[in-house]
Structure formats: C-alpha cells, structure tokens
Design a protein around this motif. Structure first.
Motif, PDB file in Angstrom:
ATOM      1  N   SER A 341       0.811  -1.223   0.000  1.00 34.68           N
ATOM      2  CA  SER A 341       0.000   0.000   0.000  1.00 34.68           C
ATOM      3  C   SER A 341       0.841   1.267   0.000  1.00 34.68           C
ATOM      4  O   SER A 341       0.336   2.358  -0.247  1.00 34.68           O
ATOM      5  CB  SER A 341      -0.939   0.002   1.209  1.00 34.68           C
ATOM      6  OG  SER A 341      -0.216  -0.191   2.405  1.00 34.68           O
ATOM      7  N   ASP A 466       2.146   2.982   6.948  1.00 34.49           N
ATOM      8  CA  ASP A 466       1.351   3.839   6.054  1.00 34.49           C
ATOM      9  C   ASP A 466      -0.145   3.578   6.173  1.00 34.49           C
ATOM     10  O   ASP A 466      -0.931   4.242   5.502  1.00 34.49           O
ATOM     11  CB  ASP A 466       1.767   3.610   4.593  1.00 34.49           C
ATOM     12  CG  ASP A 466       1.123   2.368   4.010  1.00 34.49           C
ATOM     13  OD1 ASP A 466       1.259   1.293   4.642  1.00 34.49           O
ATOM     14  OD2 ASP A 466       0.489   2.455   2.947  1.00 34.49           O
ATOM     15  N   GLY A 467      -0.561   2.588   6.965  1.00 39.28           N
ATOM     16  CA  GLY A 467      -1.997   2.284   6.951  1.00 39.28           C
ATOM     17  C   GLY A 467      -2.509   1.608   8.192  1.00 39.28           C
ATOM     18  O   GLY A 467      -1.773   1.367   9.157  1.00 39.28           O
ATOM     19  N   GLU A 497      -3.560   8.085   4.852  1.00 39.91           N
ATOM     20  CA  GLU A 497      -4.558   7.124   5.313  1.00 39.91           C
ATOM     21  C   GLU A 497      -5.346   7.697   6.488  1.00 39.91           C
ATOM     22  O   GLU A 497      -4.891   8.588   7.209  1.00 39.91           O
ATOM     23  CB  GLU A 497      -3.839   5.825   5.730  1.00 39.91           C
ATOM     24  CG  GLU A 497      -4.739   4.699   6.171  1.00 39.91           C
ATOM     25  CD  GLU A 497      -5.709   4.274   5.091  1.00 39.91           C
ATOM     26  OE1 GLU A 497      -6.893   4.657   5.201  1.00 39.91           O
ATOM     27  OE2 GLU A 497      -5.292   3.602   4.138  1.00 39.91           O
TER      28      GLU A 497
END
Length: 624
Positions: A341, A466-467, A497
């Motif tokens: 992602s 990142d998420g 995010e």
C-alpha cells in the motif's frame, strides 16, 4: 546574536527539567604578556537554523551570529589558566529536543565584559547538545581553536595547546513529596440511615487567603473511623516547600445523590505534618472543626472528629535524569512498513520513493527519533527490522525480517547504518502485506523481558507505517502483554490514510483493555507525520523543522514512561559515582556520519517536502 533576558527561554506549558551546569577549564592558552589570562565563559544556544553540529569552519563570531542566543556568562577569573567558575548556569532540559550549545572562553581585556567581544582574545570553544552532557553527568572536552568546535575527551587523551573544558550537569530541583499515613476517629455521622462515607481534601492556601485543591483521598464507605491509603503530595504544590505555610484539610461525607456534606476542616503546616514521623503511637492529632455545628452548639461543641497522621517523611522520587546519569541506557529498535500500500518505490507518488533532493516520510521519521535517542545509548547500535515484504528468493511474506539484508542481521551501527540498510532493503524486497504489528511487538518485547531485573536498560520501539493494521486484536493483546515490561512503543503514521482506529492504541485517558485484561500502564504514543509537513498556510516546511517538531511530539512521553516503569518495579537509579557500565561503540562507528561531529553539507536551500497524494494501486501484490 540574539539576546536572552533570562537563561533558558521555554514554553511554560511543556513539562521540563531544569539542569544546572557547573564549568571549569584546564591548561588554557596564556595570551597575556606580564600575567596569565583572565578567562570568562559564555554559553550560547542555537535557537534558529539547523540544530546539528556545525559542519564547516566558523567564520562569524558567535556573539554576532543571529542563529545563536546567549544563555549566560560566568564571572571573570583573574590570572588563572585553570579556572573553576563559581557562577552556575540554569537551563531548561527537554528530552525530546535537540538543544545545541556552544561554550566559548575568552581572555577578558577588562573585568566588565560587554556584548561586543572584539576587544577580548578568544581562547577556545566546544559545541555539543545538552543531551550529551546530562547522559554523562560530567563531560570533558578539548577546546577548539578559532573556527573549530572542539571534541569530546576520550580515554588516554593528552592535553592540547588550547586546553580543555569540563561541564557538570545536575538536576536543579528534585521531585520532593511528603508521604504519610492518615486515619480518622469518631467522625460526625452525616447520613440519617447509616454511617458517613468520608474522604479528605488537602488544599494549598495562598497569601491572598484563597485556596486550591492539590490532593483528594479515596472515599471510605460506611465508617466513622476510616483509614485512607498512604498519601503522597508534592511539597512544591502543597505549600511551595514552605514548612510554615498554612495547609487546609477538609473532611467530607460523600453523597451519591446530593451535594457532599462537610464533616469538618482543619489547618496545619508541613512542619506539623512531619512531626508524625513515627508509628501510630507517635501520631500527630488534628481536630476537625465544623463552624456551623460549633455556632449551633456553642460551648458544648468539642470537635467533629480527629485525624491522626503518622509515618510522615519527605521522599524524593527518582527522575528521568537520575536514571540517565546513573548509566541507564535506552535501547532503540525500529520497524519499517514494507507493505504494497506504500506504492511501488520507483513511482514518485510512493511513500518509499527516493528523491535526489529530499528525504521521504520514512526517512524523516527515522531521523527525527534516532537523532534524539542516539545520545542515550553509548553503544550507538540500533536494531532495525522490516515487515510485510517478500525477501529475495523467498515465496512467502516475512512478518518480521532484519533490515540489514547484506549481513542478515538486525544490528546496525549508527543512524547512517539504519538509513543505508533501509535503502538497500527497499531495492531488494518485494512490497507485499499484510500490515501486522503483533509479530514485531512480540519480537522486541522478548528482548525487553531480559531487562526486567534492574534499571540498566530501557527499550524503545519505533514503528513507521502507512496504513491501518490488519491484526488489531492481536496487536492489542501484545501491547497489554508488554505493558509491564521496560518498553515504550512509538507509532508514526505516514501518508494520507485515515488513522482514526490507531488512536485506540494510544490510551492517554484510560488504560488499554481487551475483554477482562487491562494494560498495566500506557506505553504507546501515536502521531501522523502529515500534521507536521506544512505550517497550516499551504507552505511546506524545511525537513529539519519537520524532524524537530515530530521528535518533540512523539518523544515527550518517554521520560514519564521510563520513570513510571522504574517506580512500578521499585528500581532506584545507580549513583553517579558508580553508574551502570556504558558500552563502547564498535570500531566502525563514525560520529561524523551521525551529526555528532562534522557532517556532510545538507541539501541546498529552497527545496520543499510535498504532502503525499493518494497512492495508486500496486500492479501485482494485493493492497493491505
């Protein structure tokens, strides 16, 4: 140069520790013809520009440089090449900041030294961050010549022509508390159908007659002879450390459905409380008075009950700096998210994209935290991991893997070692998924488990992602399991995010809970980096400013978490005279690469860090 009206300007809303510096020098240059030099020491702090060690020759005198602010100056010591300056310097210390200081010694041309130092001869200079001083408690360094910044003294070093400086740091104020046991006897009954439910308020009384609540005990249900839990109150908060300042004690009956009823009040002092230093037989007795009841009963009124106070003593709780000065080391581990992602690294929209003229968000996060933590680990060795990727010649995803793929180890030397391992891994792994935190937390927690026997080491784990994580339930379980260990977890979210669910892990208001299990303490701090990338007016900030602000936010809870753990375990810091043994850096460690010595020039002025846009889907691996 900026002028400071007081030594150490700081935001009063932020928690800080005041550190007092004592300075001496040895073997200074003798520049006077008919007598010895007359040294004076000045302290400067860099308050603007890049907060890292000066990289090139100093051409502008510090007293003329607007990036530096004078924090104080010593007296002039006449005819002395080995001065011990009697004036000390009080500076605010913040664990989460890089506080770059310069110590400069001049040969004073006259006893009265003004702001213009051009008429006075320069003797030497030393530059370092405040963290280096407090970590060693006593720091000795070679003074640098004009244009140089000096260097830290190493074992077996010999004196140089410019001489040396010795800086000693000690905490200015300790966390002093009064501790005592307290019970009540024969309190007035306030409930019609039962006994009272009493509790106590302790209030500070000010000069204008007003009062302020500083401590409240727990409620003891259905008793007229309560014994409350041992009380601890900060003496500065209670009475300004003034032993004779009045202290107000209120005893109330708690009522669930209406206003609490006042049983009685009393006035005492810190000195009076401390008279109850023995067992219950030596208790201080304080009578409670209810003015309304007294006015009603007149001479027949005696009191509304008695408070007995015993086992009174002053206790000084160890502080973060006590442990650091005693040799406690901060072990640091980092875990980098290599899930798909993030976007393909070769794509300019990827969070892992390596630009020629700017660091990506992962690099910013790594440097912001490492640049602070490096000063509290003398080995200069970190543990670095990756997660969520397929390694070369492997078909399965690695939940956790050592970041240094070349040597196959998680042990890396210095900040430069971490950054090199990250860049090499990025070029050799396949980003995949899922985003699982539990494996890396369990891995680092197992190391922290070996640190539970003393106060020698404390572990910090930085996770950059990142998420949203895929194993929230397992992660919460791992955090609760680790909450009793010497461990702090910092999570930095990069990209755009929605990290709303991640804040559940950062339990500032209430301890993390899962089913019937509750964390022993709060060990997680979570922030998103995008909050620090611009100034709120659409302008992107310089990378150094981003790193500074980010470090301030993510690290400020660490000192409290460390001291909270040590208190929970009953650990005391080692004496400064006999600290825990400090590991030496490996031979390949180069302080120049980590900004402790001279560094390579920073990227040219004017470049900006963009806020990452939404990322396109990866072409091969699934998104997580």
């Amino acid at each position: 140069m900026n002028q400071s009206t007081s030594i150490g300007i700081a935001d009063s809303s932020r928690p800080k520790t005041n550190v007092r510096l004592t300075i001496s020098a040895n073997n200074l240059m003798d520049l006077d013809v008919f007598s010895k030099s007359d040294p004076i020491c000045l302290i400067y702090e860099k308050t603007s520009g890049k907060k890292s060690t000066t990289t090139e020759e100093i051409t502008v005198p510090t007293w003329q440089d607007k990036q530096w602010t004078e924090r104080g100056r010593s007296e002039v010591v006449m005819n002395n090449l080995n001065p011990q300056f009697t004036k000390t310097f009080l500076l605010p210390y913040f664990f989460e900041e890089t506080q770059l200081l310069r110590f400069e010694i001049y040969d004073a041309d006259s006893p009265n030294v003004g702001q213009d130092l051009s008429a006075h001869d320069f003797l030497g200079r030393f530059e370092c961050v405040l963290a280096q001083i407090v970590s060693y408690s006593t720091l000795k360094a070679h003074l640098g010549k004009k244009g140089e910044i000096g260097s830290q003294w190493r074992n077996k070093d010999k004196n140089t022509k410019t001489g040396s400086i010795t800086i000693r740091a000690e905490e200015d104020e300790k966390n002093e508390k009064i501790q005592f046991d307290v019970c009540g006897e024969s309190l007035d009954k306030k409930d019609f159908f039962g006994k009272s439910d009493p509790y106590l308020n302790f209030k500070r009384k000010f000069d204008d007659g007003s009062t302020h609540l500083v401590h409240r005990t727990e409620v003891k249900p259905k008793t007229l002879d309560p014994r409350w839990a041992t009380v601890q109150i900060n003496t500065q908060t209670l009475c300004g450390k003034d032993g004779d300042r009045p202290i107000i004690i209120e005893c109330y009956d708690h009522d669930k459905w209406k206003k609490d009823d006042l049983i009685g009040t009393a006035q005492t002092t810190l000195n009076e409380l401390l008279k109850g230093g023995g067992s219950t037989g030596d208790a201080v007795e304080i009578l409670l008075t209810n003015e309304k009841k007294k006015a009603k009963k007149g001479d027949k009124y005696k009191c509304s009950g008695t408070l007995k106070i015993w086992n009174s003593k002053i206790v000084i709780e160890p502080t973060f700096l006590d442990f650091i000065s005693g040799g406690t080391q901060l072990d640091f581990a980092v875990a980098v998210d290599f899930t798909a992602s993030n976007g393909a690294p070769k794509n300019s929209s990827s969070l892992h994209y390596m630009s020629a003229d700017r660091p990506n968000q992962y690099e910013l996060a790594l440097r912001s935290v490492l640049s602070i933590c490096q000063h509290y680990n003398s080995s200069k060795t970190f543990e670095a991991f990756g997660f969520g990727a397929k390694l070369p010649n492997q078909s399965s995803v690695s939940a956790v893997f050592p970041l240094d793929l070349l040597r196959g180890t998680s042990q890396v030397v210095g900040i430069s070692g971490v950054m090199s391992a990250y860049r090499h891994a990025l070029q050799n792994v396949q980003l995949y998924g899922p985003t699982n935190f539990a494996p890396i937390i369990d891995t680092v927690a197992s190391k922290a488990q070996n640190m539970i026997y003393d106060s020698a080491r404390y572990q910090i784990l930085l996770i950059i992602t990142d998420g949203i994580i895929s194993d929230m339930h397992a992660t919460i379980r791992s955090i609760i399991n680790a909450s009793g260990l010497p461990l702090s977890i910092i999570i930095i979210g990069v990209g755009n995010e929605d990290f709303e669910k991640m804040h559940e892990l950062d339990s500032d208001d209430t301890l993390l809970q899962q089913d019937s299990r509750i964390a022993q303490r709060d060990i997680v701090q979570f922030v998103t980096i995008r909050e620090f990338l611009n100034n709120g007016r659409g302008m992107y900030l310089d990378p150094d400013v981003v790193q500074e602000n980010l470090a301030r936010e993510v690290l400020y809870e660490v000192p409290g978490q460390l001291t909270g753990y040590m208190k929970q375990r009953g650990f005391q810091p080692r004496p400064v005279e006999t600290p825990w043994a400090r590991d030496s850096p490996p031979p390949e460690y180069d302080p120049v690469l980590d900004g402790i010595g001279r560094r390579t020039p920073a990227p040219g002025p004017g470049f900006q860090i963009p806020i990452q846009q939404e990322m396109p889907s990866a072409s091969a691996p699934p998104m997580y």
